[in-house]
Design a protein around this motif. Structure first.
Motif, short mmCIF file in Angstrom:
data_model
loop_
_atom_site.label_atom_id
_atom_site.label_comp_id
_atom_site.label_asym_id
_atom_site.label_seq_id
_atom_site.Cartn_x
_atom_site.Cartn_y
_atom_site.Cartn_z
N VAL A 62 -1.08 -2.47 -4.26
CA VAL A 62 -0.57 -3.14 -5.46
C VAL A 62 -0.20 -4.55 -5.04
O VAL A 62 0.52 -4.75 -4.06
N TYR A 63 -0.71 -5.53 -5.78
CA TYR A 63 -0.48 -6.93 -5.46
C TYR A 63 0.56 -7.51 -6.42
O TYR A 63 0.46 -7.31 -7.64
N TYR A 64 1.52 -8.22 -5.85
CA TYR A 64 2.61 -8.81 -6.61
C TYR A 64 2.63 -10.32 -6.41
O TYR A 64 2.39 -10.81 -5.31
N CYS A 65 2.96 -11.04 -7.47
CA CYS A 65 3.28 -12.45 -7.29
C CYS A 65 4.79 -12.61 -7.36
O CYS A 65 5.50 -11.78 -7.96
N ALA B 39 0.84 -1.18 0.00
CA ALA B 39 0.00 0.00 0.00
C ALA B 39 0.89 1.24 0.00
O ALA B 39 2.04 1.18 0.41
N PRO B 40 0.36 2.37 -0.44
CA PRO B 40 1.17 3.60 -0.47
C PRO B 40 1.74 3.93 0.90
O PRO B 40 1.02 3.93 1.91
N GLY B 41 3.04 4.19 0.93
CA GLY B 41 3.69 4.58 2.17
C GLY B 41 3.97 3.44 3.12
O GLY B 41 4.45 3.66 4.23
#
Length: 121
Positions: free
Chosen positions: A91-94, A40-42
């Protein structure tokens, strides 16, 4: 070198659902741990879920709401997200690592570019 590409993000209302996908090319799933993280931001990147062999692991914040799954034949990793909350916005990352389950992002070797998930209240 494996490439990971996430998709499926978007805007959802609180209580709604989204399913994220992560397609792998140039590599395999077998013998690797596949994980989902979010940022998430920050905030720092945080663990969401992972899968290795017959084992899965979930962050407490998503347990019972999110489900990780994978299709080894098609090299696709999924994250089914239900009962979404505004605090799931990130933002979701794999990611992939050459070993067993881990919640530490620095222990993952390969990352996708991320997909944005926004949950409105």
């Amino acid at each position: 070198q494996v490439q990971l590409v996430e998709s499926g993000g978007g805007l959802a209302q609180g209580g709604g659902s989204l399913r994220l996908s992560c397609a792998a090319s140039g590599g395999t799933f077998g013998g690797y741990t596949m994980g989902w993280f979010r940022q998430a931001p920050g905030k720092e990147r945080e663990f969401v879920a992972s899968w290795y062999a017959d084992y899965t692991d979930y962050a407490d914040s998503v347990k019972g709401r999110f489900t990780i799954s994978r299709n080894n034949a098609y090299k696709i990793l999924y994250l089914q997200m239900n009962s979404l909350k505004p605090e799931d916005t990130a933002v979701y990352y794999c990611a992939r690592r050459t070993a067993g389950l881990s919640r530490r992002p620095e222990q993952y070797d390969n990352w996708g570019q991320g997909t944005q998930v926004t949950v409105s209240s």
